[in-house]
Scaffold this active site. Sequence first.
Site, PDB file in Angstrom:
ATOM      1  N   SER A  72       9.974  -3.140   4.737  1.00 30.72           N
ATOM      2  CA  SER A  72       9.601  -4.454   5.233  1.00 30.72           C
ATOM      3  C   SER A  72       9.610  -4.417   6.762  1.00 30.72           C
ATOM      4  O   SER A  72       9.089  -3.482   7.344  1.00 30.72           O
ATOM      5  CB  SER A  72      10.538  -5.517   4.659  1.00 30.72           C
ATOM      6  N   HIS A  79       7.657  -5.470  -3.626  1.00 31.07           N
ATOM      7  CA  HIS A  79       8.137  -5.173  -2.278  1.00 31.07           C
ATOM      8  C   HIS A  79       9.219  -4.096  -2.288  1.00 31.07           C
ATOM      9  O   HIS A  79      10.252  -4.252  -2.931  1.00 31.07           O
ATOM     10  CB  HIS A  79       8.692  -6.476  -1.688  1.00 31.07           C
ATOM     11  N   ASP A  89       3.046  -6.761  -4.150  1.00 29.73           N
ATOM     12  CA  ASP A  89       3.694  -7.262  -2.941  1.00 29.73           C
ATOM     13  C   ASP A  89       2.684  -7.894  -1.985  1.00 29.73           C
ATOM     14  O   ASP A  89       1.759  -7.220  -1.523  1.00 29.73           O
ATOM     15  CB  ASP A  89       4.402  -6.092  -2.249  1.00 29.73           C
TER      16      ASP A  89
END
Length: 500
Positions: A179, A468, A443
Amino acid sequence: MAMLTFASLSLFRSVLLVVLCLFCSGDARFKGFRRFVDRSEAMQHTARAGPKVEDQWFTQRLDHFNGADSRVWKQRYFINDTFYRAGGPVFLMIGGEGPANPAWMQYGSWLTYAEKLGALCFLLEHRFYGKSHPTQDLSTANLHFLSSRQALADLAHFRSVVAATQGLTNSRWVAFGGSYPGSLAAWLRLKYPHLVHAAIATSAPIHATVNFPEYLEVVRRSLASHSPECPLLIKQATDTLSQMLKNPLTYSNITKDFQLCSPLQLDSLMDSAHFLEALAGNFMDVVQYNEDNRAFEGVVGTNITMKVLCGVMADASLGGVYERYAAVARLMLHTFSLRCLDARYASYLQDMTNTSWSGAGAAGGRQWVYQTCTEFGFYQSTDSPNQPFTGFPLPYHLQQCYDMFNMSAGELDVAAAVKDTNEYYGGYGMMTSRVVFPNGSIDPWHALSVTLDLSEQLPAIFIKGTAHCANMYPARAEDLPQLALARDHVFLLLQQWLKE
């Protein structure tokens, strides 16, 4: 059971990052990757499952870019030398927009790689998050020292000093992150290539953008991949609710149906947008982390998947689409053992303007919103017609920057800040080597990441059907075959790059 304000919901949902997963986002989605929560009890519980991981502290400069400023502070980090063999590589996991979770020193695919390659493992917590407090409070003036550039300088200084003091100067260092920390991993390799040999940049948005309506477009596609009618039912429900919000005579029913903590009151467009975003967030969070393996972190609600939510939306026994949408909201409250939802914008703003380290926003929310306002944007608006939600357009997100940090549009130009970020890092045109970009098709953040090879030295791994940061989590028997292959692909690249 606790009372839930929207601010605490934003802090509670894990997000959520944190991304990350406390590295898969850092534990934040609100205005970024996850919704924040102080999961100290869960983290301690997880840590007790294995050997205790001790906090370590490293001295950092407050401002790496001002030689006249000699102020320093203590940054938290963790170390795992269980697998280290002399001459092996050094793995540096990058912390994100939430507290660094010591569970990652015991679990995760990076440790599988470390065991096979004899790596020494470090995790450095991001400045201004978790226990890493560079300043006395979170005032806007102090948040001036919070940026990705300062964070990269922290990582570079940490790497240089640790290498020199622990005899690791000739070791090859590999950065890991998911991320936002995935972006940092790629940028660390880009900006400090003499210090970092390679990087694994999972679910990493590398292109900053003020408006990010594509997020909800991917949410729609992901829901539709499970059930084509699901996003259509959600759109009918949100359109119905949006119309009801125009009639104060419906407010008492809405208050009851969504278990609000106090009678619904909409004094401005910010109030209605905030309420609608809170409800949409139930679906956004579940899609982003659908069927992942975060349970080891102490995360609650991993059993709530797209299948579950779409099942509720398709259940005619609950009533019409509006009633089903409300049932989803109640399900999420029940899942997190919460009594009610306070969706008032004023309550949220009160929490997020508290500059104390003991305030609700200090779990990561206030800091991350500051970074979105001054660097990234990433605002997940409803400005696209190709998604099922309504009511929280870009101006709603931008207004929060001004409300939260007491700055005018003249003082805070989000568009200019985002342009500067892309100029500094290169966005999709970044030029470096030995960085891999794993992403999941479910995601929503893959829309700002790399899903096709940029070059032979900048490969992408696009994993169909995963969410994710899925490749970062510990492997399990029920993982999709393509997820297992993705983890193997990353390992093969590591082997290859460490020989170069």
